[in-house]
Write an enzyme that holds these catalytic residues in place. Structure first.
Site, PDB file in Angstrom:
ATOM      1  N   CYS A   1      -5.479   3.202   6.225  1.00  0.00           N
ATOM      2  CA  CYS A   1      -6.088   1.996   6.780  1.00  0.00           C
ATOM      3  C   CYS A   1      -7.502   2.262   7.274  1.00  0.00           C
ATOM      4  CB  CYS A   1      -5.204   1.471   7.923  1.00  0.00           C
ATOM      5  SG  CYS A   1      -5.902   0.084   8.781  1.00  0.00           S
TER       6      CYS A   1
ATOM      7  N   HIS B   1     -10.736 -29.439  18.072  1.00  0.00           N
ATOM      8  CA  HIS B   1     -11.660 -30.119  17.181  1.00  0.00           C
ATOM      9  C   HIS B   1     -13.084 -29.655  17.452  1.00  0.00           C
ATOM     10  CE1 HIS B   1     -12.823 -33.277  14.457  1.00  0.00           C
ATOM     11  NE2 HIS B   1     -13.725 -33.708  15.329  1.00  0.00           N
TER      12      HIS B   1
HETATM   13  P1  FAD Z   1      -1.008   6.167   5.764  1.00  0.00           P
HETATM   14  O1  FAD Z   1      -1.937   5.386   6.601  1.00  0.00           O
HETATM   15  O2  FAD Z   1      -1.278   6.187   4.302  1.00  0.00           O
HETATM   16  O3  FAD Z   1      -1.019   7.653   6.341  1.00  0.00           O
HETATM   17  C1  FAD Z   1      -0.357   8.705   5.725  1.00  0.00           C
HETATM   18  C2  FAD Z   1      -1.077  10.009   6.058  1.00  0.00           C
HETATM   19  O4  FAD Z   1      -0.246  11.114   5.744  1.00  0.00           O
HETATM   20  C3  FAD Z   1      -2.349  10.195   5.257  1.00  0.00           C
HETATM   21  O5  FAD Z   1      -3.394  10.643   6.100  1.00  0.00           O
HETATM   22  C4  FAD Z   1      -1.977  11.284   4.256  1.00  0.00           C
HETATM   23  O6  FAD Z   1      -3.088  12.023   3.830  1.00  0.00           O
HETATM   24  C5  FAD Z   1      -1.014  12.094   5.091  1.00  0.00           C
HETATM   25  N1  FAD Z   1      -0.086  12.935   4.319  1.00  0.00           N
HETATM   26  C6  FAD Z   1       0.549  12.637   3.166  1.00  0.00           C
HETATM   27  N2  FAD Z   1       1.366  13.644   2.820  1.00  0.00           N
HETATM   28  C7  FAD Z   1       1.245  14.587   3.780  1.00  0.00           C
HETATM   29  C8  FAD Z   1       1.846  15.853   3.999  1.00  0.00           C
HETATM   30  N3  FAD Z   1       2.744  16.352   3.138  1.00  0.00           N
HETATM   31  N4  FAD Z   1       1.496  16.576   5.102  1.00  0.00           N
HETATM   32  C9  FAD Z   1       0.588  16.090   5.978  1.00  0.00           C
HETATM   33  N5  FAD Z   1      -0.012  14.892   5.817  1.00  0.00           N
HETATM   34  C10 FAD Z   1       0.324  14.149   4.746  1.00  0.00           C
HETATM   35  N6  FAD Z   1      -2.922  -3.174   5.619  1.00  0.00           N
HETATM   36  C11 FAD Z   1      -3.154  -4.168   6.503  1.00  0.00           C
HETATM   37  O7  FAD Z   1      -2.337  -4.383   7.412  1.00  0.00           O
HETATM   38  N7  FAD Z   1      -4.273  -4.941   6.422  1.00  0.00           N
HETATM   39  C12 FAD Z   1      -5.203  -4.742   5.471  1.00  0.00           C
HETATM   40  O8  FAD Z   1      -6.199  -5.449   5.423  1.00  0.00           O
HETATM   41  C13 FAD Z   1      -4.989  -3.695   4.536  1.00  0.00           C
HETATM   42  N8  FAD Z   1      -5.903  -3.444   3.588  1.00  0.00           N
HETATM   43  C14 FAD Z   1      -5.713  -2.411   2.723  1.00  0.00           C
HETATM   44  C15 FAD Z   1      -6.687  -2.155   1.775  1.00  0.00           C
HETATM   45  C16 FAD Z   1      -6.529  -1.122   0.887  1.00  0.00           C
HETATM   46  C17 FAD Z   1      -7.604  -0.846  -0.131  1.00  0.00           C
HETATM   47  C18 FAD Z   1      -5.361  -0.307   0.946  1.00  0.00           C
HETATM   48  C19 FAD Z   1      -5.185   0.835  -0.015  1.00  0.00           C
HETATM   49  C20 FAD Z   1      -4.403  -0.542   1.890  1.00  0.00           C
HETATM   50  C21 FAD Z   1      -4.559  -1.603   2.794  1.00  0.00           C
HETATM   51  N9  FAD Z   1      -3.609  -1.890   3.764  1.00  0.00           N
HETATM   52  C22 FAD Z   1      -3.820  -2.915   4.640  1.00  0.00           C
HETATM   53  C23 FAD Z   1      -2.356  -1.122   3.850  1.00  0.00           C
HETATM   54  C24 FAD Z   1      -2.403  -0.074   4.976  1.00  0.00           C
HETATM   55  O9  FAD Z   1      -3.542   0.737   4.831  1.00  0.00           O
HETATM   56  C25 FAD Z   1      -1.148   0.763   4.918  1.00  0.00           C
HETATM   57  O10 FAD Z   1      -0.020  -0.086   4.932  1.00  0.00           O
HETATM   58  C26 FAD Z   1      -1.055   1.729   6.095  1.00  0.00           C
HETATM   59  O11 FAD Z   1      -2.152   2.586   6.141  1.00  0.00           O
HETATM   60  C27 FAD Z   1       0.238   2.541   6.002  1.00  0.00           C
HETATM   61  O12 FAD Z   1       0.308   3.451   7.049  1.00  0.00           O
HETATM   62  P2  FAD Z   1       1.222   4.742   6.948  1.00  0.00           P
HETATM   63  O13 FAD Z   1       1.231   5.347   8.300  1.00  0.00           O
HETATM   64  O14 FAD Z   1       2.505   4.399   6.330  1.00  0.00           O
HETATM   65  O15 FAD Z   1       0.488   5.707   5.918  1.00  0.00           O
END
Ligand code: FAD
Ligand code: NA7
Length: 527
Positions: A91, A502
């Site tokens: 994000c 409004h």
């Molecule tokens: P992530 O934020 O993906 O974090 C996972 C982390 O774990 C990453 O840093 C990764 O590198 C790390 N990792 C992975 N494997 C390992 C490992 N084995 N060991 C250590 N670290 C590891 N959501 C919204 O609500 N609003 C929006 O406007 C929106 N816009 C978006 C736009 C784009 C282009 C994209 C791609 C996504 C968007 N999203 C949006 C979705 C949102 O970004 C995700 O839903 C959110 O970041 C998910 O969070 P998470 O904690 O599940 O994973």
């Protein structure tokens, strides 16, 4: 199986031998950090979170508030193009934040066009400097990366910048960038590893020459004439702001726009984009991507409607064809964490528990969850409270509001019209709708053809609102407040009793009275 068990037991014995007689946290001669044990003789940490994104950080920080010993691992594997970033996950670094800021940059371009109607002596077609925008956004992101590190430090959460994978069900091994190995043991482990953009495996040159959203936001120079492949919200949002920044932008769409969203709204979003400069290649799939001598990209595709093969030249090809969960590198089969056979996401129950009792999964990596930052954050916080704070509250994934930040924004909460019909039957739902003109569009002579609101309600009894859909400026801001009402079970009569503000676009929601069933024209005019 038996051989694997023997090998596993032997490897456990050799780990124990390796760390015998060494102080917790000290370094063994081999260079490994010794896994440290808690005073109880158990694991070193109460909680280890793998993944420092939206969900993981929230969970780790919340657990630390209960005085627990918490560690978090985060590691970014560079994209195939070599793009990398800091702590905070998708994000912050390559998702919502840079996306929304670039969307805002594009809207400012639109505001310049409006400005002269309002008396400002500014050129409506001022040139845009990508490098300047990107640098400013990237600096903001770096400040957020730093902020997360400080927050972890303040809460005594131990941060490991390493990529974790399981050794056994309480031990995770990680390697630093320099290849140094570290072992961390914990009573509870939360998987919050998110996902990464998908590349197609059937297009020659796709990974070699294409980029994804992981790269786009960190480009130093303008992507130029761009082809965006895919038609879901990441694709349309990126295509929208690239068009708004003045770049020739084409979306290649194999089927429908915004699958999963209300299709009437999705088509309006795409129509607006099309009539405001984004080109669409409909019913097309890419065949080949080649680099030309002048560094431009020749794209060849099949047009399934025309039955022809076509090609054109672009500066950039952006793949936005979905995301792959980060489960491959975790060694999950070793500990028995079950994955969905198709999506490869982690199977979880309502309390985010996986098939292994003390291992949990939240956010994008968990099967069946909305891929949104606020859901990952709330799920992470609630999980920490259940684990350490005697709470029993589960995450409620129903009626989560969201917004697609296309040039004309689309915000929604609750059921699409199709889903409401599927669940309740066409005869048992009432759809109120209106095409409206935002006041600020009038003087600027802006096209409001696609500004539309739809409220899907139960037809009988209290006429509970099942879904609200809004296309227009600031859709996210409009929908957020209504989401509270809908979460609380708001009904159509209650909405009618709500006095509007409004003049706003949001007030049009409170004034909805034309039903689709009536077939009356749905265009509202004046006050
Ligand atoms: P992530 O934020 O993906 O974090 C996972 C982390 O774990 C990453 O840093 C990764 O590198 C790390 N990792 C992975 N494997 C390992 C490992 N084995 N060991 C250590 N670290 C590891 N959501 C919204 O609500 N609003 C929006 O406007 C929106 N816009 C978006 C736009 C784009 C282009 C994209 C791609 C996504 C968007 N999203 C949006 C979705 C949102 O970004 C995700 O839903 C959110 O970041 C998910 O969070 P998470 O904690 O599940 O994973
Ligand atoms: P989604 O929501 O998984 O959508 C993928 C889009 O890409 C969708 O339009 C697909 O078309 C299309 N697609 C998928 N594979 C291909 C191939 N091989 N060729 C052409 N088009 C394809 O992905 P997003 O990246 O937009 O969003 C994923 C999540 O990330 C999202 O929920 C956010 O929270 C963050 P289809 O409809 O299947 O025909």
């Amino acid at each position: 199986m038996a051989a694997a068990a023997v090998a596993f037991a032997a490897s456990r014995r050799s780990w124990r031998r390796l760390f015998r007689w060494r102080a917790p946290g000290s370094r063994a001669p081999c260079g490994l950090i010794c896994p440290t044990r808690g005073l109880s003789g158990g694991n070193e940490y109460d909680l280890l979170v793998i993944g420092g994104g939206s969900g993981g950080l929230a969970c780790a920080k919340e657990a630390a508030e209960f005085g627990k010993k918490v560690a978090i691992m985060d590691f970014v594997v560079p994209s195939p193009r070599g793009t990398s970033w800091g702590l905070g996950g998708t994000c912050v670094n390559v998702g919502c934040i840079p996306k929304k800021l670039m969307h805002h940059a594009a809207l400012l371009g639109g505001a310049l066009m409006d400005a002269h109607h309002y008396g400002w002596d500014v050129a409506p077609s001022a040139p845009h400097n990508w490098n300047q925008m990107a640098k400013a956004i990237q600096n903001h992101i770096k400040s957020l990366n730093w902020g997360y590190r400080v927050q972890l430090q303040e809460r005594n959460v131990k941060y490991f910048n390493i990529q974790g994978s399981f050794v056994n069900d309480h031990t995770v091994r990680g390697f630093t960038k320099a290849g140094k190995e570290t072992l961390v043991t914990a009573d509870h482990i939360v998987l919050a590893t998110g996902g990464r953009p998908r590349y197609p495996d059937d297009v020659v040159g796709a990974m070699e020459y294409g980029i994804t959203s992981d790269d786009l936001f960190w480009l130093k120079a303008s992507p130029g004439k761009t082809l965006v492949v895919g038609a879901s919200y990441v694709s349309l949002e990126c295509a929208g702001f690239l068009t708004g920044l003045g770049l020739s932008t084409t979306v290649m769409m194999r089927s429908i726009p915004l699958r999963g969203f209300d299709q009437q709204m999705a088509l309006l979003v795409a129509d607006y984009m099309e009539s405001h400069g984004t080109k669409f290649l409909k019913h097309c799939t890419m065949k080949k991507l080649e680099k030309l001598e002048n560094n431009r990209l020749r794209v060849t595709w099949n047009n399934h409607e025309a039955g022809t093969e076509e090609s054109s030249v672009f500066d950039t090809v952006l793949w936005a064809i979905g995301r792959v969960p980060e489960t491959r590198r975790l060694n999950l089969d070793k500990v028995g964490v079950k994955l969905h056979p198709n999506s490869q996401k982690v199977l979880v129950n309502a309390s985010e528990a996986t098939s292994v009792a003390h291992i949990y999964a939240i956010g994008d990596v968990a099967e069946g969850r909305l891929e949104l930052t606020p859901t990952a954050i709330m799920a992470g916080k609630l999980l920490a409270r259940r684990l350490f704070g005697q709470s029993t509250e589960l995450m409620d994934y129903d009626n989560v509001a969201t917004t697609v930040f296309t040039p004309l924004e689309y915000g929604c909460v609750g059921l699409s019209e199709e889903e409401a019909e599927r669940r309740y039957g066409k005869d048992d739902i009432e759809v109120y709708h209106a095409y409206y003109k935002p006041l600020e569009f009038t003087v600027a002579e802006r096209d409001s053809t696609q500004c539309y609101i739809k409220m899907v309600c139960l037809r009988e009894r209290d006429q509970r609102i099942l879904g609200l859909h809004f296309i227009g400026p600031h859709a996210g801001e409009v929908i957020q407040g209504f989401a509270l009402g809908i979460k609380c079970g708001a009904t159509y009569p209650q909405m009618k009793k709500t006095v509007g503000i409004h003049p706003t676009s949001a007030e049009e929601v409170t004034k909805l009275w034309i039903t689709k069933r009536s077939a009356l024209p749905a265009t509202v005019t004046g006050c």
